[in-house]
Design an enzyme around this catalytic site. Structure first.
Site, PDB file in Angstrom:
ATOM      1  N   ASP A  24      35.064 -21.614 -40.949  1.00 58.26           N
ATOM      2  CA  ASP A  24      33.933 -20.876 -40.338  1.00 58.26           C
ATOM      3  C   ASP A  24      33.131 -20.544 -41.569  1.00 58.26           C
ATOM      4  OD1 ASP A  24      32.529 -19.614 -38.404  1.00 58.26           O
ATOM      5  OD2 ASP A  24      33.948 -17.837 -38.371  1.00 58.26           O
ATOM      6  N   GLY A  25      31.952 -20.459 -41.057  1.00 56.97           N
ATOM      7  CA  GLY A  25      30.828 -19.909 -41.880  1.00 56.97           C
ATOM      8  C   GLY A  25      30.067 -20.924 -42.503  1.00 56.97           C
ATOM      9  N   TRP A  29      26.380 -19.819 -44.635  1.00 57.84           N
ATOM     10  CA  TRP A  29      26.209 -20.388 -45.782  1.00 57.84           C
ATOM     11  C   TRP A  29      24.820 -20.920 -45.726  1.00 57.84           C
ATOM     12  CZ3 TRP A  29      24.905 -25.152 -47.908  1.00 57.84           C
ATOM     13  CH2 TRP A  29      25.235 -25.481 -49.171  1.00 57.84           C
ATOM     14  N   ARG A  37      20.821 -25.318 -40.666  1.00 59.91           N
ATOM     15  CA  ARG A  37      22.249 -25.105 -40.289  1.00 59.91           C
ATOM     16  C   ARG A  37      23.050 -26.257 -40.440  1.00 59.91           C
ATOM     17  NH1 ARG A  37      24.692 -20.924 -37.409  1.00 59.91           N
ATOM     18  NH2 ARG A  37      26.012 -22.314 -36.318  1.00 59.91           N
ATOM     19  N   HIS A  41      26.833 -27.540 -42.389  1.00 62.60           N
ATOM     20  CA  HIS A  41      27.863 -28.402 -42.108  1.00 62.60           C
ATOM     21  C   HIS A  41      28.027 -29.585 -43.008  1.00 62.60           C
ATOM     22  CE1 HIS A  41      28.104 -25.953 -38.454  1.00 62.60           C
ATOM     23  NE2 HIS A  41      27.030 -26.537 -37.952  1.00 62.60           N
ATOM     24  N   SER A  69      34.925 -27.264 -31.477  1.00 60.00           N
ATOM     25  CA  SER A  69      35.555 -26.718 -30.176  1.00 60.00           C
ATOM     26  C   SER A  69      34.903 -27.097 -28.963  1.00 60.00           C
ATOM     27  CB  SER A  69      35.639 -25.053 -30.263  1.00 60.00           C
ATOM     28  OG  SER A  69      34.123 -24.627 -30.033  1.00 60.00           O
ATOM     29  N   LEU A 135      50.625 -37.043 -45.882  1.00 65.10           N
ATOM     30  CA  LEU A 135      50.230 -35.822 -45.270  1.00 65.10           C
ATOM     31  C   LEU A 135      49.715 -36.356 -43.875  1.00 65.10           C
ATOM     32  CD1 LEU A 135      48.973 -32.837 -45.439  1.00 65.10           C
ATOM     33  CD2 LEU A 135      46.617 -34.027 -46.147  1.00 65.10           C
ATOM     34  N   ARG A 192      41.664 -18.477 -41.991  1.00 63.04           N
ATOM     35  CA  ARG A 192      40.452 -18.366 -41.277  1.00 63.04           C
ATOM     36  C   ARG A 192      39.341 -18.173 -42.729  1.00 63.04           C
ATOM     37  NH1 ARG A 192      37.987 -17.303 -35.478  1.00 63.04           N
ATOM     38  NH2 ARG A 192      35.881 -17.980 -36.222  1.00 63.04           N
ATOM     39  N   ARG A 198      39.269 -13.674 -35.853  1.00 63.27           N
ATOM     40  CA  ARG A 198      39.659 -14.029 -34.409  1.00 63.27           C
ATOM     41  C   ARG A 198      40.435 -15.297 -34.331  1.00 63.27           C
ATOM     42  NH1 ARG A 198      34.096 -12.848 -34.172  1.00 63.27           N
ATOM     43  NH2 ARG A 198      33.415 -14.847 -34.751  1.00 63.27           N
ATOM     44  N   LEU A 199      40.854 -15.643 -33.234  1.00 62.60           N
ATOM     45  CA  LEU A 199      41.637 -17.036 -32.981  1.00 62.60           C
ATOM     46  C   LEU A 199      40.683 -18.262 -32.522  1.00 62.60           C
ATOM     47  CD1 LEU A 199      45.187 -15.967 -31.928  1.00 62.60           C
ATOM     48  CD2 LEU A 199      44.478 -16.870 -34.222  1.00 62.60           C
TER      49      LEU A 199
HETATM   50  C1  FPP Z   1      31.989 -23.330 -38.136  1.00 64.38           C
HETATM   51  O1  FPP Z   1      30.778 -22.724 -38.845  1.00 64.38           O
HETATM   52  C2  FPP Z   1      32.148 -24.644 -38.402  1.00 64.38           C
HETATM   53  C3  FPP Z   1      31.792 -25.699 -37.333  1.00 64.38           C
HETATM   54  C4  FPP Z   1      31.455 -25.276 -36.022  1.00 64.38           C
HETATM   55  C5  FPP Z   1      31.928 -26.957 -37.593  1.00 64.38           C
HETATM   56  C6  FPP Z   1      32.904 -27.334 -38.864  1.00 64.38           C
HETATM   57  C7  FPP Z   1      32.358 -28.767 -39.375  1.00 64.38           C
HETATM   58  C8  FPP Z   1      32.580 -29.099 -40.637  1.00 64.38           C
HETATM   59  C9  FPP Z   1      33.375 -28.403 -41.531  1.00 64.38           C
HETATM   60  C10 FPP Z   1      32.157 -30.396 -41.317  1.00 64.38           C
HETATM   61  C11 FPP Z   1      32.447 -31.643 -40.442  1.00 64.38           C
HETATM   62  C12 FPP Z   1      33.820 -31.979 -40.601  1.00 64.38           C
HETATM   63  C13 FPP Z   1      34.454 -33.045 -40.368  1.00 64.38           C
HETATM   64  C14 FPP Z   1      35.843 -33.277 -40.544  1.00 64.38           C
HETATM   65  C15 FPP Z   1      33.710 -34.128 -40.049  1.00 64.38           C
HETATM   66  P1  FPP Z   1      29.436 -21.891 -37.847  1.00 64.38           P
HETATM   67  O2  FPP Z   1      28.423 -22.930 -37.725  1.00 64.38           O
HETATM   68  O3  FPP Z   1      30.197 -21.364 -36.695  1.00 64.38           O
HETATM   69  O4  FPP Z   1      29.195 -20.880 -39.050  1.00 64.38           O
HETATM   70  P2  FPP Z   1      28.444 -19.349 -38.702  1.00 64.38           P
HETATM   71  O5  FPP Z   1      29.755 -18.676 -37.945  1.00 64.38           O
HETATM   72  O6  FPP Z   1      28.417 -18.938 -39.842  1.00 64.38           O
HETATM   73  O7  FPP Z   1      27.304 -19.500 -37.732  1.00 64.38           O
END
Ligand code: FPP
Length: 246
Positions: A24-25, A29, A37, A41, A69, A135, A192, A198-199
């Site tokens: 998360d985050g 970032w 955004r 990612h 999700s 792994l 997390r 949160r879960l």
């Molecule tokens: C949560 O941050 C992160 C996601 C919804 C996406 C996770 C994706 C990656 C780590 C990159 C792609 C990974 C692979 C394996 C291809 P957020 O957007 O909810 O952040 P925020 O809470 O700061 O807005």
């Protein structure tokens, strides 16, 4: 310094077999750098490599990452498009190394919702890395724990209706066998990032006895030493599974 952490993890022994991570985050970032955004990612994708290599070095057997999700399908179309493009990029870029490092990748979730190109790419990566023994890397995509449990209930109901089992045969093991994670032990440790407590509908069944570790580090800044710090904290915990310490 970070190699010392790894050394300590190894000396302590008995680390977590299975680590699950809510990454998360990424958005925060990016916002902190006045970037769009999707660039958060993209940076998050590099951190996935750190987590995988940190897990390999520490002897973790299963790493389960929450990448997308079911609820994330409700994000703006351009962000979903960017995440889908990144998924393909990740697969193209990492496939050879993952195979070479002995990592078996599986994607867990409702993969039928993925666009055709991404569906084909995830199938390719799973087939290509099958049989890796160092792994198991599970990437949860289009995943929601309630949907996973509902699916398990439906599968069981169908088997009862078809006469292959009796309702009285349904026990915890039968439910667990119909989850996406049926081949793996439950996570020992949940990490997390970004400080949220949160879960978020992640592995609700499987995390029943996991130790929870929350770090303020935003996912794109996550490096292998952060994983090792989490393992060290885990090794200090006293897991009782509802019993008393021997
Ligand atoms: C949560 O941050 C992160 C996601 C919804 C996406 C996770 C994706 C990656 C780590 C990159 C792609 C990974 C692979 C394996 C291809 P957020 O957007 O909810 O952040 P925020 O809470 O700061 O807005």
């Amino acid at each position: 310094m970070s190699e010392e952490l790894l050394h300590q993890v190894t000396l302590n022994g008995a680390g977590p077999v299975h680590i699950a991570v809510i990454m998360d985050g990424n958005g925060r970032w990016a916002r902190g750098r006045a970037l769009p955004r999707p660039l958060g990612h993209q940076a998050g994708m590099r951190a996935v490599r750190e987590a995988v290599e940190g897990a390999l070095a520490a002897g973790v057997e299963v790493l389960t990452l929450f990448a997308f999700s079911q609820e994330n399908w409700q994000r703006p179309a351009d962000e979903i498009g960017a995440l889908m493009a990144l998924l393909e990029e990740y697969i193209a870029r990492e496939m050879a190394d993952l195979k070479q490092q002995g990592v078996t990748v599986r994607f867990l979730g409702d993969l039928e919702r993925l666009p055709q190109a991404q569906r084909a790419a995830v199938e390719r990566l799973m087939a290509h890395t099958e049989g890796g023994t160092r792994l198991a890397l599970n990437i949860c995509i289009s995943y929601g724990a309630r949907a996973e449990l509902t699916r398990a209930a439906r599968l069981l109901a169908e088997e009862v209706r078809a006469g292959r089992m009796a309702a009285s045969d349904i026990d915890e093991e039968q439910v667990a066998r119909r989850l996406y994670t049926s081949a793996f032990p439950d996570p020992d440790l949940l990490i997390r990032t970004s400080g949220e407590l949160r879960l978020s509908n992640f592995l609700l069944w499987q995390l029943a006895y996991a130790e929870i570790y929350v770090t303020p580090v935003l996912w794109p800044d996550f490096q292998r030493q952060h994983l090792w710090e989490a393992i060290l904290e885990y090794q200090r915990r006293d897991r009782r599974f509802g019993k008393v310490t021997a």
